[in-house]
Design a protein around this motif. Structure first.
Motif, mmCIF file in Angstrom:
data_model
loop_
_atom_site.group_PDB
_atom_site.id
_atom_site.type_symbol
_atom_site.label_atom_id
_atom_site.label_comp_id
_atom_site.label_asym_id
_atom_site.label_seq_id
_atom_site.Cartn_x
_atom_site.Cartn_y
_atom_site.Cartn_z
ATOM 1 N N MET A 1 49.215 7.451 4.545
ATOM 2 C CA MET A 1 50.647 7.150 4.577
ATOM 3 C C MET A 1 51.472 8.126 5.418
ATOM 4 O O MET A 1 52.347 7.690 6.158
ATOM 5 C CB MET A 1 51.212 7.054 3.159
ATOM 6 C CG MET A 1 50.823 5.762 2.452
ATOM 7 S SD MET A 1 51.179 4.269 3.394
ATOM 8 C CE MET A 1 52.950 4.261 3.340
ATOM 9 N N PRO A 2 51.252 9.432 5.347
ATOM 10 C CA PRO A 2 52.038 10.317 6.219
ATOM 11 C C PRO A 2 51.824 10.023 7.709
ATOM 12 O O PRO A 2 52.768 10.070 8.495
ATOM 13 C CB PRO A 2 51.548 11.722 5.859
ATOM 14 C CG PRO A 2 50.997 11.591 4.493
ATOM 15 C CD PRO A 2 50.435 10.202 4.406
ATOM 16 N N VAL A 3 50.603 9.692 8.077
ATOM 17 C CA VAL A 3 50.317 9.365 9.482
ATOM 18 C C VAL A 3 51.017 8.072 9.877
ATOM 19 O O VAL A 3 51.670 7.995 10.924
ATOM 20 C CB VAL A 3 48.789 9.260 9.707
ATOM 21 C CG1 VAL A 3 48.484 8.805 11.124
ATOM 22 C CG2 VAL A 3 48.110 10.580 9.392
ATOM 23 N N VAL A 4 50.914 7.062 9.038
ATOM 24 C CA VAL A 4 51.542 5.771 9.336
ATOM 25 C C VAL A 4 53.058 5.915 9.382
ATOM 26 O O VAL A 4 53.716 5.374 10.279
ATOM 27 C CB VAL A 4 51.111 4.713 8.293
ATOM 28 C CG1 VAL A 4 51.919 3.445 8.430
ATOM 29 C CG2 VAL A 4 49.631 4.426 8.414
ATOM 30 N N GLY B 1 33.080 9.814 12.159
ATOM 31 C CA GLY B 1 32.989 10.731 11.025
ATOM 32 C C GLY B 1 34.244 10.694 10.163
ATOM 33 O O GLY B 1 34.172 10.720 8.932
ATOM 34 N N VAL B 2 35.402 10.616 10.817
ATOM 35 C CA VAL B 2 36.668 10.543 10.073
ATOM 36 C C VAL B 2 36.721 9.249 9.271
ATOM 37 O O VAL B 2 37.127 9.245 8.101
ATOM 38 C CB VAL B 2 37.874 10.638 11.041
ATOM 39 C CG1 VAL B 2 39.169 10.304 10.336
ATOM 40 C CG2 VAL B 2 37.936 12.020 11.667
ATOM 41 N N GLU B 3 36.324 8.139 9.882
ATOM 42 C CA GLU B 3 36.311 6.857 9.166
ATOM 43 C C GLU B 3 35.391 6.901 7.954
ATOM 44 O O GLU B 3 35.755 6.427 6.875
ATOM 45 C CB GLU B 3 35.866 5.729 10.096
ATOM 46 C CG GLU B 3 36.921 5.278 11.069
ATOM 47 C CD GLU B 3 36.428 4.151 11.945
ATOM 48 O OE1 GLU B 3 37.254 3.295 12.290
ATOM 49 O OE2 GLU B 3 35.232 4.109 12.271
ATOM 50 N N LEU B 4 34.212 7.463 8.138
ATOM 51 C CA LEU B 4 33.280 7.564 7.013
ATOM 52 C C LEU B 4 33.857 8.423 5.898
ATOM 53 O O LEU B 4 33.756 8.084 4.719
ATOM 54 C CB LEU B 4 31.949 8.152 7.487
ATOM 55 C CG LEU B 4 30.986 7.172 8.134
ATOM 56 C CD1 LEU B 4 29.790 7.920 8.721
ATOM 57 C CD2 LEU B 4 30.523 6.151 7.114
ATOM 58 N N TRP B 5 34.463 9.541 6.266
ATOM 59 C CA TRP B 5 35.056 10.417 5.268
ATOM 60 C C TRP B 5 36.192 9.701 4.535
ATOM 61 O O TRP B 5 36.287 9.756 3.313
ATOM 62 C CB TRP B 5 35.567 11.686 5.937
ATOM 63 C CG TRP B 5 36.394 12.536 5.038
ATOM 64 C CD1 TRP B 5 35.948 13.330 4.022
ATOM 65 C CD2 TRP B 5 37.823 12.647 5.057
ATOM 66 N NE1 TRP B 5 37.020 13.947 3.415
ATOM 67 C CE2 TRP B 5 38.180 13.546 4.024
ATOM 68 C CE3 TRP B 5 38.822 12.095 5.841
ATOM 69 C CZ2 TRP B 5 39.497 13.894 3.772
ATOM 70 C CZ3 TRP B 5 40.137 12.447 5.586
ATOM 71 C CH2 TRP B 5 40.462 13.337 4.557
ATOM 72 N N LEU B 6 37.046 8.999 5.294
ATOM 73 C CA LEU B 6 38.202 8.339 4.700
ATOM 74 C C LEU B 6 37.786 7.191 3.783
ATOM 75 O O LEU B 6 38.331 7.032 2.693
ATOM 76 C CB LEU B 6 39.124 7.813 5.803
ATOM 77 C CG LEU B 6 40.476 7.279 5.380
ATOM 78 C CD1 LEU B 6 41.267 8.337 4.633
ATOM 79 C CD2 LEU B 6 41.245 6.801 6.593
ATOM 80 N N THR B 7 36.803 6.403 4.194
ATOM 81 C CA THR B 7 36.381 5.279 3.357
ATOM 82 C C THR B 7 35.638 5.743 2.110
ATOM 83 O O THR B 7 35.556 4.997 1.134
ATOM 84 C CB THR B 7 35.489 4.296 4.135
ATOM 85 O OG1 THR B 7 34.364 4.993 4.660
ATOM 86 C CG2 THR B 7 36.254 3.637 5.259
ATOM 87 N N GLY B 8 35.152 6.967 2.120
ATOM 88 C CA GLY B 8 34.481 7.508 0.941
ATOM 89 C C GLY B 8 35.437 8.045 -0.103
ATOM 90 O O GLY B 8 35.028 8.337 -1.226
ATOM 91 N N LEU B 9 36.706 8.181 0.262
ATOM 92 C CA LEU B 9 37.691 8.702 -0.692
ATOM 93 C C LEU B 9 38.137 7.609 -1.652
ATOM 94 O O LEU B 9 38.101 6.422 -1.324
ATOM 95 C CB LEU B 9 38.927 9.209 0.071
ATOM 96 C CG LEU B 9 38.747 10.425 0.964
ATOM 97 C CD1 LEU B 9 40.045 10.704 1.721
ATOM 98 C CD2 LEU B 9 38.338 11.632 0.152
ATOM 99 N N PRO B 10 38.590 7.991 -2.841
ATOM 100 C CA PRO B 10 39.195 7.008 -3.748
ATOM 101 C C PRO B 10 40.485 6.445 -3.135
ATOM 102 O O PRO B 10 41.091 7.056 -2.254
ATOM 103 C CB PRO B 10 39.513 7.814 -5.001
ATOM 104 C CG PRO B 10 38.767 9.084 -4.885
ATOM 105 C CD PRO B 10 38.504 9.313 -3.443
ATOM 106 N N PHE B 11 40.920 5.296 -3.633
ATOM 107 C CA PHE B 11 42.064 4.602 -3.049
ATOM 108 C C PHE B 11 43.319 5.460 -3.010
ATOM 109 O O PHE B 11 44.035 5.501 -2.004
ATOM 110 C CB PHE B 11 42.345 3.305 -3.812
ATOM 111 C CG PHE B 11 43.547 2.572 -3.292
ATOM 112 C CD1 PHE B 11 43.475 1.870 -2.103
ATOM 113 C CD2 PHE B 11 44.743 2.608 -3.978
ATOM 114 C CE1 PHE B 11 44.577 1.218 -1.602
ATOM 115 C CE2 PHE B 11 45.852 1.951 -3.497
ATOM 116 C CZ PHE B 11 45.775 1.245 -2.300
ATOM 117 N N VAL B 12 43.611 6.147 -4.088
ATOM 118 C CA VAL B 12 44.825 6.963 -4.149
ATOM 119 C C VAL B 12 44.766 8.075 -3.098
ATOM 120 O O VAL B 12 45.756 8.357 -2.412
ATOM 121 C CB VAL B 12 45.037 7.536 -5.566
ATOM 122 C CG1 VAL B 12 46.204 8.499 -5.604
ATOM 123 C CG2 VAL B 12 45.230 6.408 -6.561
ATOM 124 N N ALA B 13 43.610 8.698 -2.944
ATOM 125 C CA ALA B 13 43.461 9.753 -1.937
ATOM 126 C C ALA B 13 43.569 9.168 -0.524
ATOM 127 O O ALA B 13 44.163 9.788 0.362
ATOM 128 C CB ALA B 13 42.121 10.458 -2.118
#
Length: 64
Positions: A28-31, A10-22
């Motif tokens: 980036m904070p996690v990395v 679910g997290v992957e789906l949500w993240l890939t649905g966001l625009p690139f900047v988002a």
């Protein structure tokens, strides 16, 4: 384990649905936190390793 994998999907789906900047703003904070943590751990491990090697080398010089 199945619950965690389902959550992660679910997290992957949500993240890939966001625009690139988002995506960048979220990832980036996690990395950066992971990279900082690894740097601190490696710095401590290498510092302790060098300290042990110096102690061993110093003990070898005293015994000769």
């Amino acid at each position: 384990m199945g619950g965690f994998l389902s959550w992660w999907d679910g997290v992957e789906l949500w993240l890939t649905g966001l625009p690139f900047v988002a995506q960048t703003a979220v990832v980036m904070p996690v990395v950066l936190a992971l990279a900082y943590g690894m740097a601190v751990l490696l710095d401590g491990a290498l510092g302790n390793g060098i300290r042990v090697l110096r102690r061993v080398r110093h003990d070898d010089e005293d015994s000769t």
